[in-house]
Design an enzyme around this catalytic site. Structure first.
Site, PDB file in Angstrom:
ATOM      1  N   HIS A 288       0.751  -1.107   0.062  1.00 46.08           N
ATOM      2  CA  HIS A 288       0.015  -0.097   0.041  1.00 46.08           C
ATOM      3  C   HIS A 288       0.884   1.132  -0.050  1.00 46.08           C
ATOM      4  O   HIS A 288       1.078   1.879  -0.988  1.00 46.08           O
ATOM      5  CB  HIS A 288      -0.909   0.117   1.370  1.00 46.08           C
ATOM      6  N   ASP A 339      -4.891  -8.114  -3.353  1.00 48.32           N
ATOM      7  CA  ASP A 339      -5.069  -8.046  -2.078  1.00 48.32           C
ATOM      8  C   ASP A 339      -6.338  -8.688  -1.533  1.00 48.32           C
ATOM      9  O   ASP A 339      -6.195  -9.901  -1.440  1.00 48.32           O
ATOM     10  CB  ASP A 339      -5.264  -6.433  -1.775  1.00 48.32           C
TER      11      ASP A 339
END
Ligand SMILES: [Zn+2]
Length: 472
Positions: A288, A339
């Protein structure tokens, strides 16, 4: 030894014609003959362009498989079940409550069945390898299984039956969040009991994970301290010794609440703290890294670590927008991951990344290199950065790398009249996974006619599993 002839292929130095690729018994490329430099873009100058002596001739345009740097495969089963507005303020944190409520329905069989379907979908969309950030280690009581890597072994089984390349990243998870004092952590919540391990238990998980992964061609094991909120600085330093020379991944700066808590309890922003306290380099993937200040952009990019971007999940969870333009300008490396697996498609990840910047900046081709195709720029970046994040020493279709080929359907109407970079731009911005015709992972064909070879068997188990697990 297998010999491939690729009529048109994207190599690390550009598009080339009549590329001969030799692949050993482990699915590793041993030689590539024909390069953009020798054949010329659009040319067909390789005198060895005849198919004589080749085992496999691929006529459609070939691009390297995309590495998926960040996946929680089990979350695929939650897709679409977390989209209802709550009366309160919906966020990453309310999404996490739904995920926690669902976690106890996963036994080893469910983990294998759901991971297998996620991996089938990855292959069918052009991902050929995955970094599985695996934290669902223990039984529902919170006690380790007899084999401490029972569930990681099931992830390996899912990779083996589908054919996707696996970098398995057992997660070290110890605490429930920052506080109450400086560099202190709150105890883990009961809902986190299946994730939580002491360092000695974690070492046993990693050792057993290595045994499971050793059966996989090219199987790689790294480690993943979950986040700065779930592991202290001292613990991250301690478990780093377990990593050997494998990759190290960590969730960092995904949420503003995490950034604010880090400033309050660690005295620094999360990425700055990590750079100050750990030897962050090319082995690291900062997953991220959404919320960065100017100094963190420059230092993070210079560290050599890849930023593990998950644009579709980050959009779905309302995380925020990674500073991709500044990161790339500073020489930073990027990979993409699926993810939460709310959708699985590398083209979707790249399109979402670019569109986020277009919407904010109100201009086009924000992430393209000057005078270059946006699709090509992004594709090259994530193939290179993704390979590094998965622990590979080289990237793309090159000696020493895996024979991972994605063959686009040159006869698909949406690709009509396109070649080379225009194919990539059209795939990413004008199409979807239906233009992916064949996929080869480590020299083994895993998708034919757009459909994974393993799909029928995997789907049957998936339907039974979803029925058994029920809705959240
Ligand atoms: Zn994640």
């Amino acid at each position: 030894m297998q010999r491939f002839l690729l009529r048109r292929a994207l190599l690390p130095d550009g598009w080339a014609s009549d590329v001969r690729v030799e692949v050993d018994a482990h699915g590793t490329v041993t030689s590539v003959t024909g390069s953009a430099a020798t054949t010329g873009v659009g040319g067909s100058g390789d005198p060895a362009g005849s198919a004589v002596d080749c085992d496999v001739v691929i006529r459609g345009p070939v691009v390297p498989g995309v590495p998926n740097v960040h996946s929680h495969a089990f979350q695929r089963v939650m897709s679409g079940w977390t989209e209802r507005a709550d009366s309160s303020h919906d966020s990453f944190w309310t999404w996490r409550e739904v995920m926690y409520a669902f976690v106890d329905r996963f036994g080893p069989d469910e983990i294998e069945a759901v991971s297998s379907l996620a991996y089938v979908e990855m292959l069918e969309s052009g991902f050929t390898a995955v970094g599985e950030f695996h934290y669902l280690h223990h039984s529902p009581s919170g006690d380790p299984y007899d084999d401490p890597a029972e569930t990681g072994g099931r992830v390996c089984a899912a990779a083996e039956r589908t054919g996707i390349g696996l970098t398995l990243l057992p997660v070290f998870y110890r605490h429930g969040g920052f506080g109450p004092g400086a560099d202190a952590r709150r105890p883990a919540e009961p809902a986190q009991r299946r994730f939580v391990s002491r360092p000695d238990v974690f070492e046993r998980i990693v050792a057993s994970t290595r045994r499971h992964a050793s059966h996989l061609p090219g199987g790689t094991v790294g480690i993943a301290p979950h986040s700065l909120r779930a592991a202290t600085t001292a613990e991250i330093t301690e478990i780093r010794a377990v990593a050997g020379d494998g990759p190290i991944h960590i969730h960092v700066a995904e949420q503003m609440a995490e950034v604010e808590a880090a400033i309050r309890y660690l005295g620094a922003r999360p990425v700055a703290h990590l750079l100050d306290t750990q030897p962050v380099d090319e082995r690291w993937c900062l997953v991220h890294a959404t919320h960065l200040d100017d100094g963190e952009v420059v230092r993070g990019a210079a560290s050599g670590a890849a930023a593990g971007l998950c644009p579709v999940t980050e959009a779905n969870l309302g995380d925020g927008l990674f500073r991709a333009r500044e990161w790339l300008d500073a020489g930073g490396s990027i990979g993409v991951g699926s993810d939460s697996n709310v959708r699985i498609d590398p083209a979707d990840e790249l399109r979402t990344l670019e569109y986020g910047h277009r919407l904010v900046d109100r201009r086009r081709a924000v992430l393209a290199d000057p005078y270059q195709s946006t699709g090509r720029t992004l594709f090259d970046r994530v193939v290179e950065g993704g390979a590094r994040a998965l622990g590979r020493s080289c990237h793309g279709i090159a000696p020493g790398g895996p024979a991972d080929f994605v063959v686009l359907d040159g006869n698909h109407p949406v690709l009509a009249g396109r070649d080379d970079d225009a194919l990539l731009d059209t795939w990413i911005f004008g199409a979807d996974a239906r233009v992916v015709d064949e996929v080869w992972a480590r020299g083994r064909q895993v998708v034919a006619g757009g459909r994974a070879i393993a799909r029928d068997a995997v789907e049957a188990e998936w339907f039974a599993t979803v029925r058994r697990m029920g809705a959240p």
